[in-house]
Design a protein around this motif. Structure first.
Motif, PDB file in Angstrom:
ATOM      1  N   VAL A 113       0.562  -1.378  -0.259  1.00 41.72           N
ATOM      2  CA  VAL A 113      -0.423  -0.114   0.474  1.00 41.72           C
ATOM      3  C   VAL A 113       0.965   1.650   0.087  1.00 41.72           C
ATOM      4  CG1 VAL A 113      -1.597   1.290   0.920  1.00 41.72           C
ATOM      5  CG2 VAL A 113      -1.791  -0.923   1.157  1.00 41.72           C
ATOM      6  N   GLU A 114       2.009   1.431   0.952  1.00 47.64           N
ATOM      7  CA  GLU A 114       2.697   2.228   0.923  1.00 47.64           C
ATOM      8  C   GLU A 114       3.348   2.287  -0.237  1.00 47.64           C
ATOM      9  OE1 GLU A 114       5.611   4.203   4.957  1.00 47.64           O
ATOM     10  OE2 GLU A 114       6.112   2.449   3.665  1.00 47.64           O
ATOM     11  N   ARG A 115       3.947   1.879  -1.193  1.00 50.83           N
ATOM     12  CA  ARG A 115       4.679   1.911  -1.997  1.00 50.83           C
ATOM     13  C   ARG A 115       3.780   2.103  -3.244  1.00 50.83           C
ATOM     14  NH1 ARG A 115       8.972  -1.069  -4.421  1.00 50.83           N
ATOM     15  NH2 ARG A 115       9.865   0.035  -6.162  1.00 50.83           N
ATOM     16  N   LEU A 116       2.673   1.619  -3.383  1.00 46.82           N
ATOM     17  CA  LEU A 116       1.616   2.511  -4.278  1.00 46.82           C
ATOM     18  C   LEU A 116       1.416   4.106  -4.095  1.00 46.82           C
ATOM     19  CD1 LEU A 116       1.614  -0.943  -5.198  1.00 46.82           C
ATOM     20  CD2 LEU A 116      -0.554  -0.595  -5.384  1.00 46.82           C
ATOM     21  N   SER A 117       1.374   4.392  -2.509  1.00 41.28           N
ATOM     22  CA  SER A 117       1.304   5.512  -2.547  1.00 41.28           C
ATOM     23  C   SER A 117       1.682   6.423  -3.077  1.00 41.28           C
ATOM     24  CB  SER A 117       0.206   5.546  -0.894  1.00 41.28           C
ATOM     25  OG  SER A 117      -0.003   6.881  -0.704  1.00 41.28           O
ATOM     26  N   HIS A 118       3.708   5.979  -2.426  1.00 35.77           N
ATOM     27  CA  HIS A 118       4.316   7.045  -2.824  1.00 35.77           C
ATOM     28  C   HIS A 118       4.274   7.551  -4.212  1.00 35.77           C
ATOM     29  CE1 HIS A 118       6.672   6.191   1.442  1.00 35.77           C
ATOM     30  NE2 HIS A 118       5.462   6.954   0.697  1.00 35.77           N
TER      31      HIS A 118
END
Length: 281
Positions: A113-118
């Motif tokens: 989730v964090e990787r995509l959001s960044h």
């Protein structure tokens, strides 16, 4: 419907019925929204024509769905097993967004989730009952029926929010638990089997249209496509059996299903065949 002008993640101008900012504003105003799954262009066209607010799809179907619903907010979904690494999930998410997806759903962990959001993608997570992880919670059941479990769910919401998710599918959660959590989180909640407290009420096309033999408890059908499909299947078998039987009996094809030679030509053809001699013996 008033459309909003946007640029897609792929850099193309487009118009949408909703943006993420609209979803957040509707949440704040208490305006309920609808979300339905679609697998074909025909289903997507029906959703857009009938004013369904959001459509969720398999990410590999983005081209066909976007062609059917060019103006509806679409979430491209990744399954638990499609992409193993965060790099693979990111590459697939970018490809789907480039083709017009407005958000990316992932059931994977917070790092994904964090990787995509960044990368600027609008990410939707999944909390409550995640069916593919159901063995970890003792099977298919409602989550958050006790205060302690509802509190753990609230903590999961906080972690998901911190990871950068803008939305979350909340599946099979006690209704009061989602209502209370929804008041305290900025994440837009998609309720399926989690009561009316969600910002968006989500249901699968096949459940809505009555095309499931054993629908889940939280599903409601407003149509009866299953009986129609069964009738069509019975008619198909009737046709196949009739074709088979008449071919075997020598009664098909027959008049009027075949074309004869012109009058007198059959006899002439027979005479010619009887007189025919090979050039080389």
């Amino acid at each position: 419907m008033s459309l909003k002008n946007i640029y897609t993640y792929g850099g193309r101008p487009a118009q949408r019925n909703l943006t993420v900012a609209c979803l957040q504003a509707n949440k704040a105003a208490g305006i309920k929204m609808t979300q339905v799954s679609a697998q074909t262009r025909e289903e997507a066209e029906a959703c857009e024509r009938l004013g369904i607010d959001l459509i969720t799809i398999a990410d590999c179907d983005i081209d066909e769905i976007r062609a059917g619903a060019p103006n509806t907010f679409v979430t491209g979904s990744q399954t638990m097993v499609q992409y193993v690494s965060e790099d693979e999930a990111l590459a697939a998410a970018i490809a789907c967004a480039e083709k017009g997806a407005d958000a990316i759903y992932t059931p994977r962990g917070l790092k994904t989730v964090e990787r995509l959001s960044h990368e600027g993608l609008c990410v939707q997570g999944h909390l409550g009952l995640v069916p593919r992880l159901s063995t970890r919670v003792g099977g298919l059941r409602i989550i958050g029926k006790t205060a302690d479990e509802a509190l753990r769910l609230w903590e999961d919401f906080r972690r998901l929010e911190d990871a950068g998710a803008v939305a979350v599918e909340v599946e099979c959660v006690a209704a009061e638990a989602l209502t209370e959590i929804g008041k305290r989180t900025s994440i837009v909640t998609h309720s399926i089997g989690a009561g009316s407290g969600g910002d968006i009420i989500f249901s699968f096309m096949e459940d809505i249209c009555g095309d499931v033999e054993n629908p889940p408890r939280h599903a409601k059908a407003w149509a009866d496509m299953l009986s129609i499909r069964k009738t069509l299947a019975a008619e198909r078998e009737k046709g196949l059996a009739g074709f088979r039987d008449e071919v075997k009996a020598g009664t098909f094809p027959h008049e009027p299903h075949q074309v004869p030679m012109a009058p007198g030509e059959h006899e002439k053809f027979q005479e010619a065949l009887d007189k025919w001699q090979p050039v080389h013996r």
